[in-house]
Design a protein around this motif. Structure first.
Motif, mmCIF file in Angstrom:
data_model
loop_
_atom_site.group_PDB
_atom_site.id
_atom_site.type_symbol
_atom_site.label_atom_id
_atom_site.label_comp_id
_atom_site.label_asym_id
_atom_site.label_seq_id
_atom_site.Cartn_x
_atom_site.Cartn_y
_atom_site.Cartn_z
ATOM 1 N N PRO A 1 -51.059 -11.616 14.996
ATOM 2 C CA PRO A 1 -51.847 -12.579 15.766
ATOM 3 C C PRO A 1 -53.346 -12.374 15.571
ATOM 4 C CG PRO A 1 -50.972 -10.880 17.207
ATOM 5 C CD PRO A 1 -50.331 -10.667 15.866
ATOM 6 N N ALA A 2 -54.096 -13.441 15.728
ATOM 7 C CA ALA A 2 -55.550 -13.373 15.603
ATOM 8 C C ALA A 2 -56.132 -12.501 16.711
ATOM 9 C CB ALA A 2 -56.148 -14.778 15.671
ATOM 10 N N PRO B 1 -49.798 -24.932 17.784
ATOM 11 C CA PRO B 1 -48.628 -24.043 17.697
ATOM 12 C C PRO B 1 -48.987 -22.587 17.432
ATOM 13 C CG PRO B 1 -48.213 -26.091 16.514
ATOM 14 C CD PRO B 1 -49.670 -26.096 16.870
ATOM 15 N N THR B 2 -49.847 -22.349 16.449
ATOM 16 C CA THR B 2 -50.235 -20.976 16.129
ATOM 17 C C THR B 2 -51.096 -20.379 17.232
ATOM 18 O OG1 THR B 2 -50.130 -21.427 13.754
ATOM 19 C CG2 THR B 2 -51.417 -19.511 14.445
ATOM 20 N N LEU B 3 -51.987 -21.166 17.795
ATOM 21 C CA LEU B 3 -52.859 -20.670 18.859
ATOM 22 C C LEU B 3 -52.041 -20.202 20.058
ATOM 23 C CD1 LEU B 3 -55.591 -20.238 20.251
ATOM 24 C CD2 LEU B 3 -55.617 -22.701 20.785
ATOM 25 N N ILE B 4 -51.091 -21.004 20.498
ATOM 26 C CA ILE B 4 -50.274 -20.640 21.658
ATOM 27 C C ILE B 4 -49.447 -19.391 21.363
ATOM 28 C CG2 ILE B 4 -48.340 -21.393 23.097
ATOM 29 C CD1 ILE B 4 -49.494 -24.279 22.757
ATOM 30 N N THR B 5 -48.826 -19.360 20.182
ATOM 31 C CA THR B 5 -48.021 -18.193 19.806
ATOM 32 C C THR B 5 -48.860 -16.926 19.766
ATOM 33 O OG1 THR B 5 -46.433 -19.530 18.543
ATOM 34 C CG2 THR B 5 -46.596 -17.198 17.969
ATOM 35 N N ASP B 6 -50.037 -17.002 19.141
ATOM 36 C CA ASP B 6 -50.900 -15.822 19.032
ATOM 37 C C ASP B 6 -51.399 -15.367 20.396
ATOM 38 O OD1 ASP B 6 -50.484 -16.001 16.356
ATOM 39 O OD2 ASP B 6 -52.579 -16.228 15.783
ATOM 40 N N CYS B 7 -51.722 -16.313 21.271
ATOM 41 C CA CYS B 7 -52.147 -15.935 22.624
ATOM 42 C C CYS B 7 -51.042 -15.162 23.336
ATOM 43 C CB CYS B 7 -52.532 -17.168 23.428
ATOM 44 S SG CYS B 7 -54.134 -17.894 23.021
ATOM 45 N N TYR B 8 -49.819 -15.683 23.269
ATOM 46 C CA TYR B 8 -48.702 -14.990 23.911
ATOM 47 C C TYR B 8 -48.544 -13.575 23.349
ATOM 48 C CZ TYR B 8 -46.202 -18.173 27.074
ATOM 49 O OH TYR B 8 -45.807 -18.935 28.150
ATOM 50 N N ARG B 9 -48.620 -13.437 22.037
ATOM 51 C CA ARG B 9 -48.410 -12.121 21.440
ATOM 52 C C ARG B 9 -49.501 -11.140 21.856
ATOM 53 N NH1 ARG B 9 -46.348 -13.794 15.299
ATOM 54 N NH2 ARG B 9 -44.282 -14.477 15.979
ATOM 55 N N ARG B 10 -50.725 -11.612 21.979
ATOM 56 C CA ARG B 10 -51.821 -10.722 22.369
ATOM 57 C C ARG B 10 -51.727 -10.296 23.835
ATOM 58 N NH1 ARG B 10 -54.021 -7.622 18.684
ATOM 59 N NH2 ARG B 10 -54.494 -8.815 16.780
ATOM 60 N N ALA C 1 -55.810 -3.317 28.626
ATOM 61 C CA ALA C 1 -55.596 -4.288 29.699
ATOM 62 C C ALA C 1 -56.612 -5.418 29.649
ATOM 63 C CB ALA C 1 -55.650 -3.579 31.052
ATOM 64 N N VAL C 2 -57.861 -5.107 29.340
ATOM 65 C CA VAL C 2 -58.890 -6.139 29.310
ATOM 66 C C VAL C 2 -58.610 -7.152 28.209
ATOM 67 C CG1 VAL C 2 -60.429 -4.807 27.788
ATOM 68 C CG2 VAL C 2 -61.378 -6.548 29.326
ATOM 69 N N GLU C 3 -58.053 -6.698 27.088
ATOM 70 C CA GLU C 3 -57.712 -7.623 25.999
ATOM 71 C C GLU C 3 -56.509 -8.483 26.368
ATOM 72 O OE1 GLU C 3 -57.218 -4.885 22.743
ATOM 73 O OE2 GLU C 3 -59.237 -5.358 21.988
ATOM 74 N N ARG C 4 -55.546 -7.881 27.036
ATOM 75 C CA ARG C 4 -54.369 -8.664 27.463
ATOM 76 C C ARG C 4 -54.773 -9.743 28.460
ATOM 77 N NH1 ARG C 4 -52.194 -3.411 27.905
ATOM 78 N NH2 ARG C 4 -51.991 -3.599 30.188
ATOM 79 N N GLU C 5 -55.680 -9.392 29.360
ATOM 80 C CA GLU C 5 -56.148 -10.372 30.339
ATOM 81 C C GLU C 5 -56.905 -11.507 29.658
ATOM 82 O OE1 GLU C 5 -59.381 -10.271 33.900
ATOM 83 O OE2 GLU C 5 -57.717 -8.845 34.074
ATOM 84 N N ALA C 6 -57.719 -11.151 28.651
ATOM 85 C CA ALA C 6 -58.449 -12.185 27.911
ATOM 86 C C ALA C 6 -57.494 -13.105 27.155
ATOM 87 C CB ALA C 6 -59.442 -11.538 26.945
ATOM 88 N N ALA C 7 -56.400 -12.551 26.672
ATOM 89 C CA ALA C 7 -55.405 -13.371 25.978
ATOM 90 C C ALA C 7 -54.741 -14.351 26.939
ATOM 91 C CB ALA C 7 -54.352 -12.478 25.319
#
Length: 415
Positions: free
Chosen positions: A110-111, A140-149, A155-161
């Protein structure tokens, strides 16, 4: 093409001028193999010194101009291949991305989170620009990558995702609702709420409720539910929203949605409009929450919609006269202004003015305008009722572009 002088490049030039774009502006928007074409190449295509001899270039020009291939080629078999149809083609992949929550068969890396945040904001911008084909391509790719991140990193990165996902899903919800893809829109609203709760963003939660109420308003037999959803969100989230400028803007949008649902159910709508105007005044100097272009011009446009819902076409026209449409920031909202103005003129039997307003709307955001069922209904109505006042040529061509001929059982030969 019946007229030998109307080659593809000639049609490109005609539409470009209608948009008010320079050759350089169109060249920058025409992407082939990941690169913009040059201004000099475009000039040669428009003059006929070079032929548009590849489907790849033809698709790129149609996408940049936001028109169907038929408007460039003149061939009837291309009439349904509009740039907006790309969103419909992408819809199954978008819905799969929402439902699979990142667990797709494609196992790409993921990005990065900062890129996802940027692209989520871009998704909201594309929706407001009426560029549905570009939006459908990235979702499609944006939503998938957000979910994966949301499952990787600190924790701060997961929250940003989660925050990026809430915005990407929000853009999905409103765009798909406008195209009549209500199941996709409902699922997108659900994901917006899921992401909002995961990152503790009450403003994003309000945004999800706004989409949900919009979907219900578009469903047969659910108008009362739409009003109840908006009113419930207003009541439960007021304390969370009115403490920040971004929150007040979403609070105002919920009141706008409640005002329209109130008008549709025969309830009093003025109180909700007044509350939205107050929020617009108080947040006039701040940013644009969820790219909804909230502000006094937007409140007035919703006021036009409410007046039209209540059968007050003349009031909608009067409100329109107070709005400086040149100052409306986004193409989608400017186009909606002219659509509502056209509806007002139609209600008052002023069909030439209604036709002029629709053409203005189309010139601003063609994908958005041609995807609206109300535009097809309105143009079909005028075909049946106002042919003598309008003539058949321009109206028939517009009705064909928005799909009103087929949906109303009409053909060009019958006009």
């Amino acid at each position: 093409m019946d007229d030998p002088d109307r080659y593809i490049g000639h049609n490109v030039a005609t539409i470009r001028v209608r948009r008010g774009w320079s050759q350089q502006q169109l060249a920058d928007k025409t992407i082939v193999d990941g690169k913009a074409i040059s201004r000099s190449a475009l000039a040669n295509y428009e003059s006929g010194d070079r032929i548009v001899d590849s489907r790849k270039l033809l698709y790129a020009l149609a996408t940049a101009l936001q028109v169907s291939l038929a408007e460039l080629t003149g061939h009837a078999e291309d009439r349904h291949l509009s740039a907006a149809s790309a969103f419909h083609l992408a819809a199954p992949r978008i819905e799969a991305a929402l439902m699979s929550a990142g667990q797709s068969d494609d196992d790409h890396e993921p990005a990065a989170v900062d890129l996802l945040a940027r692209d989520a904001n871009r998704a909201m911008d594309l929706r407001m620009a009426g560029d549905l084909s570009s939006l459908g391509a990235i979702l499609p790719t944006l939503i998938t990558d957000c979910y994966r991140r949301t499952t990787l990193g600190a924790a701060v990165e997961r929250e940003a995702a989660w925050a990026a996902l809430s915005r990407a899903a929000f853009a999905t919800g409103l765009a798909s609702k406008g195209l009549g893809l209500v199941s996709l829109s409902w699922n997108a609203a659900r994901v917006t709420a899921e992401a909002a709760l995961a990152c503790g963003d009450r403003v994003a939660l309000a945004a999800s409720e706004f989409v949900s109420s919009q979907v219900l308003l578009a469903m047969p037999g659910s108008v009362t539910a739409s009003l109840g959803r908006a009113q419930s969100a207003i009541d439960s989230l007021e304390g969370d929203l009115t403490g920040s400028p971004e929150g007040m803007q979403l609070y105002g949008m919920l009141h706008l949605q409640a005002s329209l649902a109130s008008a549709a159910t025969g309830h009093e709508s003025a109180g909700h409009l007044d509350e939205a105007r107050d929020m617009a005044t108080r947040t006039a100097a701040v940013g644009d929450a969820f790219r909804l272009d909230f502000g006094r011009p937007n409140v007035d446009i919703w006021g036009m919609s409410v007046a039209l819902e209540e059968g007050r076409g003349s009031d909608a026209i009067e409100i329109a006269a107070t709005v400086d449409h040149e100052q409306i920031a986004t193409a989608e909202r400017r186009a909606r202004y002219f659509i509502e103005l056209a509806r007002g003129y139609s209600q008052e039997g002023e069909y030439p003015q209604a036709m002029a307003a629709l053409l203005n709307a189309e010139s601003i955001a063609p994908q958005y305008v041609r995807s609206r069922s109300i535009v097809r209904e309105l143009s079909g109505y005028m075909l049946r009722k106002a042919k003598r006042e309008l003539g058949t040529g321009e109206l028939a061509r517009f009705a064909e572009r928005v799909g009103a001929l087929e949906s109303h059982g009409l053909t060009s030969s019958r006009l």
